[in-house]
Design a protein around this motif. Sequence first.
Motif, PDB file in Angstrom:
ATOM      1  N   ARG A 137       1.314  -1.289  -0.285  1.00 10.55           N
ATOM      2  CA  ARG A 137       0.094  -0.275   0.284  1.00 10.55           C
ATOM      3  C   ARG A 137       0.975   1.559   0.286  1.00 10.55           C
ATOM      4  NH1 ARG A 137      -4.462   0.520  -1.526  1.00 10.55           N
ATOM      5  NH2 ARG A 137      -5.567   1.547   0.335  1.00 10.55           N
ATOM      6  N   PHE A 138       0.923   2.238  -0.930  1.00 13.80           N
ATOM      7  CA  PHE A 138       2.024   3.222  -0.835  1.00 13.80           C
ATOM      8  C   PHE A 138       1.295   4.631  -1.861  1.00 13.80           C
ATOM      9  CE2 PHE A 138       4.509   5.052  -4.468  1.00 13.80           C
ATOM     10  CZ  PHE A 138       5.740   5.666  -3.900  1.00 13.80           C
ATOM     11  N   PRO A 139       1.957   5.478  -0.791  1.00 19.79           N
ATOM     12  CA  PRO A 139       0.730   6.774  -1.373  1.00 19.79           C
ATOM     13  C   PRO A 139       1.626   7.030  -2.678  1.00 19.79           C
ATOM     14  CG  PRO A 139       2.413   7.056   0.405  1.00 19.79           C
ATOM     15  CD  PRO A 139       2.421   5.636  -0.247  1.00 19.79           C
TER      16      PRO A 139
ATOM     17  N   GLN B 167      -5.115   9.597  -2.547  1.00 18.36           N
ATOM     18  CA  GLN B 167      -5.225   7.992  -1.602  1.00 18.36           C
ATOM     19  C   GLN B 167      -4.195   7.348  -2.197  1.00 18.36           C
ATOM     20  OE1 GLN B 167      -8.575   6.949  -2.077  1.00 18.36           O
ATOM     21  NE2 GLN B 167      -8.919   5.584  -4.117  1.00 18.36           N
ATOM     22  N   LYS B 168      -3.906   5.797  -0.793  1.00 17.44           N
ATOM     23  CA  LYS B 168      -3.161   4.887  -0.756  1.00 17.44           C
ATOM     24  C   LYS B 168      -3.130   3.921  -1.884  1.00 17.44           C
ATOM     25  CE  LYS B 168      -0.490   5.056   2.866  1.00 17.44           C
ATOM     26  NZ  LYS B 168      -0.296   4.184   4.117  1.00 17.44           N
TER      27      LYS B 168
ATOM     28  N   PRO C 220      -3.245   4.106  -9.622  1.00 14.88           N
ATOM     29  CA  PRO C 220      -3.891   5.038  -8.377  1.00 14.88           C
ATOM     30  C   PRO C 220      -5.352   6.132  -9.358  1.00 14.88           C
ATOM     31  CG  PRO C 220      -1.619   6.684  -9.055  1.00 14.88           C
ATOM     32  CD  PRO C 220      -1.608   4.654  -9.875  1.00 14.88           C
TER      33      PRO C 220
ATOM     34  N   GLN D 196       8.113   8.658   2.172  1.00 14.21           N
ATOM     35  CA  GLN D 196       7.169   7.586   2.148  1.00 14.21           C
ATOM     36  C   GLN D 196       6.972   6.010   3.437  1.00 14.21           C
ATOM     37  OE1 GLN D 196       8.844   8.167  -1.137  1.00 14.21           O
ATOM     38  NE2 GLN D 196       7.367  10.710  -0.917  1.00 14.21           N
TER      39      GLN D 196
ATOM     40  N   SER E 245       5.046   2.553   3.314  1.00 10.38           N
ATOM     41  CA  SER E 245       4.466   1.468   2.947  1.00 10.38           C
ATOM     42  C   SER E 245       4.373   0.549   3.922  1.00 10.38           C
ATOM     43  CB  SER E 245       4.443   1.576   1.774  1.00 10.38           C
ATOM     44  OG  SER E 245       4.658   3.038   0.747  1.00 10.38           O
TER      45      SER E 245
END
Length: 263
Positions: free
Chosen positions: A104-106, A112-113, A144, A247, A249
């Motif tokens: 789960r990455f921004p 949103q992720k 995304p 970031q 994650s």
Amino acid sequence: MFLFRRLALLLALCLAAANVLLAQNPSFNQAPDSLLAESSSLSSPPDLEDQAQAQTPSAAAGQNQGPVSVQSRIRVRREQRRAQAIHDAYSHLYETYVGMGYLRFPPGPHLQKVTYYSWDAEFTRFYSERLGVTVGGRGYYGSPFTYVNFSSITRPAVSTYMVMGGPVYRFYLQPKYSISGRVMGGWALGNFSGDTNGFGAKNLGLWPDGNTYALNGGLIGEYNISPGFSLRLNGEYVGTGFGSTHQSSFGFTTGFLYRFGKQ
């Protein structure tokens, strides 16, 4: 007077006859000895009872010592087999790993992720049954959501690639499974504008393309199908620095591991 002499003579003859009879009857003389022997024989059984009582605890101890010694030998052999199985599984010099992952990455400062799916390939050199050094590469891919904007692009495809290396340590070993900890650091490449049709990543709220650092920390569990082949599940933290920010994650990787080469 004459009568007194006769009585004295008769008494003397009786005494002489009694002495002769005592001398001729040895059983009468031996009677005290037999009585002493009988008394000594009557006194001997307590000694025998004491000896039997003294021997009884030692005999019981010997009987108890037999099962205890057998159980101890069984435990020793079991520990020897366990140690040999651990040595057979974790005494290899090299490990190769191929797997896939989830992260789960921004993708941008205000988005949103995104769910990243990845491939992962690693090579590890071990210097003991517990300590090794890993180098590996991986690629992440996702789409995304960029919200409604002036363009018709709301789900561009983005990707991130990483090359990292660092130490790994097995802190819990069993013949069928192990638990390890690992930290790695390296380089990351972000491609966020490749699917924006020229609008650019920044205009869609994504991170700019570029290179940055990559950090990784993981808790690894491995289940041994055989001494040389295992299944791995790795829960991990991934840190990057796109857009001059950090970031954080979280995700996992899973796959197959092959060991070879003996130490």
